[in-house]
Design an enzyme around this catalytic site. Structure first.
Site, mmCIF file in Angstrom:
data_model
loop_
_atom_site.group_PDB
_atom_site.id
_atom_site.type_symbol
_atom_site.label_atom_id
_atom_site.label_comp_id
_atom_site.label_asym_id
_atom_site.label_seq_id
_atom_site.Cartn_x
_atom_site.Cartn_y
_atom_site.Cartn_z
ATOM 1 N N HIS A 1 -1.833 -9.083 1.879
ATOM 2 C CA HIS A 1 -1.579 -7.700 2.449
ATOM 3 C C HIS A 1 -2.431 -7.148 3.790
ATOM 4 O O HIS A 1 -2.285 -7.698 4.755
ATOM 5 C CB HIS A 1 -1.436 -6.446 1.490
ATOM 6 N N SER B 1 0.788 -1.235 0.019
ATOM 7 C CA SER B 1 0.098 -0.007 0.041
ATOM 8 C C SER B 1 0.927 1.280 -0.090
ATOM 9 O O SER B 1 0.482 2.154 -0.839
ATOM 10 C CB SER B 1 -0.930 -0.122 1.165
ATOM 11 N N ASP C 1 -1.328 -8.880 12.824
ATOM 12 C CA ASP C 1 -2.531 -9.547 12.582
ATOM 13 C C ASP C 1 -2.916 -10.440 13.542
ATOM 14 O O ASP C 1 -4.081 -10.920 13.287
ATOM 15 C CB ASP C 1 -2.463 -10.076 10.959
ATOM 16 N N HIS D 1 7.137 -12.578 9.617
ATOM 17 C CA HIS D 1 7.188 -11.408 9.113
ATOM 18 C C HIS D 1 8.393 -11.186 8.165
ATOM 19 O O HIS D 1 9.336 -11.781 8.420
ATOM 20 C CB HIS D 1 7.365 -10.270 10.155
ATOM 21 N N ARG E 1 3.567 -3.973 17.577
ATOM 22 C CA ARG E 1 2.151 -3.694 17.307
ATOM 23 C C ARG E 1 1.475 -4.984 17.808
ATOM 24 O O ARG E 1 0.034 -4.625 18.349
ATOM 25 C CB ARG E 1 2.067 -3.608 15.941
#
Length: 478
Positions: free
Chosen positions: A305, A275, A405, A350, A359
């Protein structure tokens, strides 16, 4: 340390060398008490233009990396070929927003009265200026966004007439594109505004579209999941996240604070992700912020994504269906083993990080404080203790730790937002903060049209063969 940081460190005395280019910027540019963000930028832009110009002039021939055939075929993974100012992803420390870690942002950025999580308005100010804002500066951003939040009627009509089968991300992208009708940059460009003024109109468009995104997203949500009920009006006295939550139909104070945290931590992830890179690429063609952001949203909608948190939640839901909502560690291990026979464990690993995603950690801390007995959260916690060890024992996984996520969907579910198709829209609203902050600086620094060189496989084979061919004469070049 970023490539730019390493290069700059050669140019400055050792007493001010740092792991972060942002720290250097903060030494050079003192914070200001001005509350008008554009006026702050008017002071920062010429200083940064001069600094970058001097750096380029002195180091234009310095090599910053080597490209291999594997990188070319591997999606350009690891190729250093992009300048992105607002954030840098460190393999060991995670994301840094203008040099600030997630933990530092939580501690230093202003909060809403009665809130415990940082306001996204403050994060936006940090991304744009590299300075931690004051409470007054953040309140100025809030008021400014509230003033700009009105949605043109033709956009509302379009949203209300979309078929219910159209994915929320498709609706978001279309609405952002149509907002381009009011682009101040597009008009200024058609009026032959000088290049030195580009950033000012990019700033105006960026502020406008960020202000409108919560209302657009809320209309989409209400149309799809709340029988088309009205979103209500913006409360000019409330912050961006509070208004967003209220328009969605949620008045739980904890959910509002969760949304503030969510919108902050998902805002930026350096420039190489789909993005961010898409917005950077499209923007380099001098497409306005609306067109560039819409393109970024189309990239974010891809399953590799922005759909990752949805896939995690689906996987956990299937786990519960198979072994119940209070599984033992042994049952969890068996479920993971069965998954690994055919796929990967979603939410773990990741491309860059080599430790637990900060996060993820801050969301875990939120859950431990506010929903420690939630059954899905307990499963997420079990996975945290079981999966990394199992993946590590395989010997093939570079990073067996959870990413952002692995947690976010469970938190949203707890507060009643069970519509998984909408999660990426929340991600998109947040990501606008980062990519548009960078776009302001891309135009301020005069970044050119992005145009890398491509090769065919035949051409690459010939190139590699030529490189491997031994020199045949004294004057032959390799």
């Amino acid at each position: 340390m970023s490539v730019v940081s390493r290069s700059v460190s050669r140019l400055v005395p050792s007493t001010i060398r740092t792991n972060s280019i942002v720290a250097l910027q903060q030494k050079c540019y003192a914070s200001t008490q001005k509350t008008d963000l554009k006026e702050v930028l008017r002071e920062l832009v010429p200083k940064e233009q001069k600094r970058v110009a001097e750096f380029k002039a002195q180091n234009k021939d310095v090599s910053i990396g080597q490209v291999t055939v594997d990188m070319v075929y591997g999606g350009m993974r690891g190729i250093k070929g992009l300048v992105y100012e607002t954030s840098v992803l460190d393999p060991n420390e995670g994301i840094r927003f203008r040099g600030k870690t997630i933990t530092e942002c939580q501690a230093e950025l202003p909060k809403a009265k009665g809130g415990e999580e940082p306001l996204p308005e403050g994060l936006f100010w940090l991304l744009v200026t590299s300075q931690v804002p004051t409470q007054e500066q953040v309140e100025w951003v809030t008021r400014e966004w509230n003033k700009r939040a009105a949605i043109p009627q033709h956009v509302v009509t379009m949203l209300n007439n979309f078929p219910a089968q159209l994915h929320p991300m498709s609706q978001l992208s279309a609405a952002i594109t149509v907002l381009n009708l009011g682009s101040k940059f597009a008009k200024a460009y058609s009026d032959s505004v000088p290049k030195s003024k580009y950033w000012e109109y990019i700033y105006e468009d960026s502020m406008d579209v960020i202000a409108k995104l919560p209302t657009i997203a809320a209309i989409i949500y209400r149309n799809l999941y709340r029988n088309g009920t009205a979103v209500g009006a913006i409360d000019s006295e409330k912050d961006w996240s509070w208004n967003f939550a209220t328009m969605l139909g949620y008045d739980n104070k904890q959910f509002v604070d969760l949304l503030r945290l969510y919108l902050t931590i998902h805002s930026d992830h350096e420039g190489g992700n789909v993005s961010a890179h898409t917005s950077h690429l499209v923007g380099s063609a001098l497409s306005d912020p609306y067109l560039s952001l819409a393109a970024a949203m189309n990239g974010l909608a891809g399953p590799l994504h922005g759909l990752a948190n949805q896939e995690v939640l689906i996987w956990i839901t299937k786990l519960v269906e198979k072994i119940g909502d209070s599984p033992t560690d042994d049952q969890i291990k068996q479920y993971v083993q069965d998954t690994l026979k055919t796929s990967v464990v979603p939410g773990y690993g990741h491309a860059v990080l080599r430790k637990t995603d900060p996060r993820y950690t801050c969301q875990r801390e939120f859950a431990l404080k506010h929903l420690p007995n939630d059954k899905l959260f307990k499963i997420v916690s079990q996975l945290y203790t079981v999966v990394p060890k199992m993946l590590g024992e395989l010997g093939k996984v570079k990073n067996p730790w959870p990413n952002v996520d692995a947690h976010s969907g469970v938190l949203l579910q707890h507060y009643g937002m069970k519509e998984m198709n909408f999660y990426t829209v929340l991600f998109g609203v947040s990501r606008a903060l980062g990519v548009l902050s960078q776009m302001i600086w891309s135009r301020a620094l005069g970044f050119p049209l992005e145009r890398p060189k491509s090769l065919s496989t035949d051409g690459l084979i010939a190139f590699v063969a030529a490189q491997k061919k031994p020199a045949t004469g004294a004057g032959t070049k390799a």
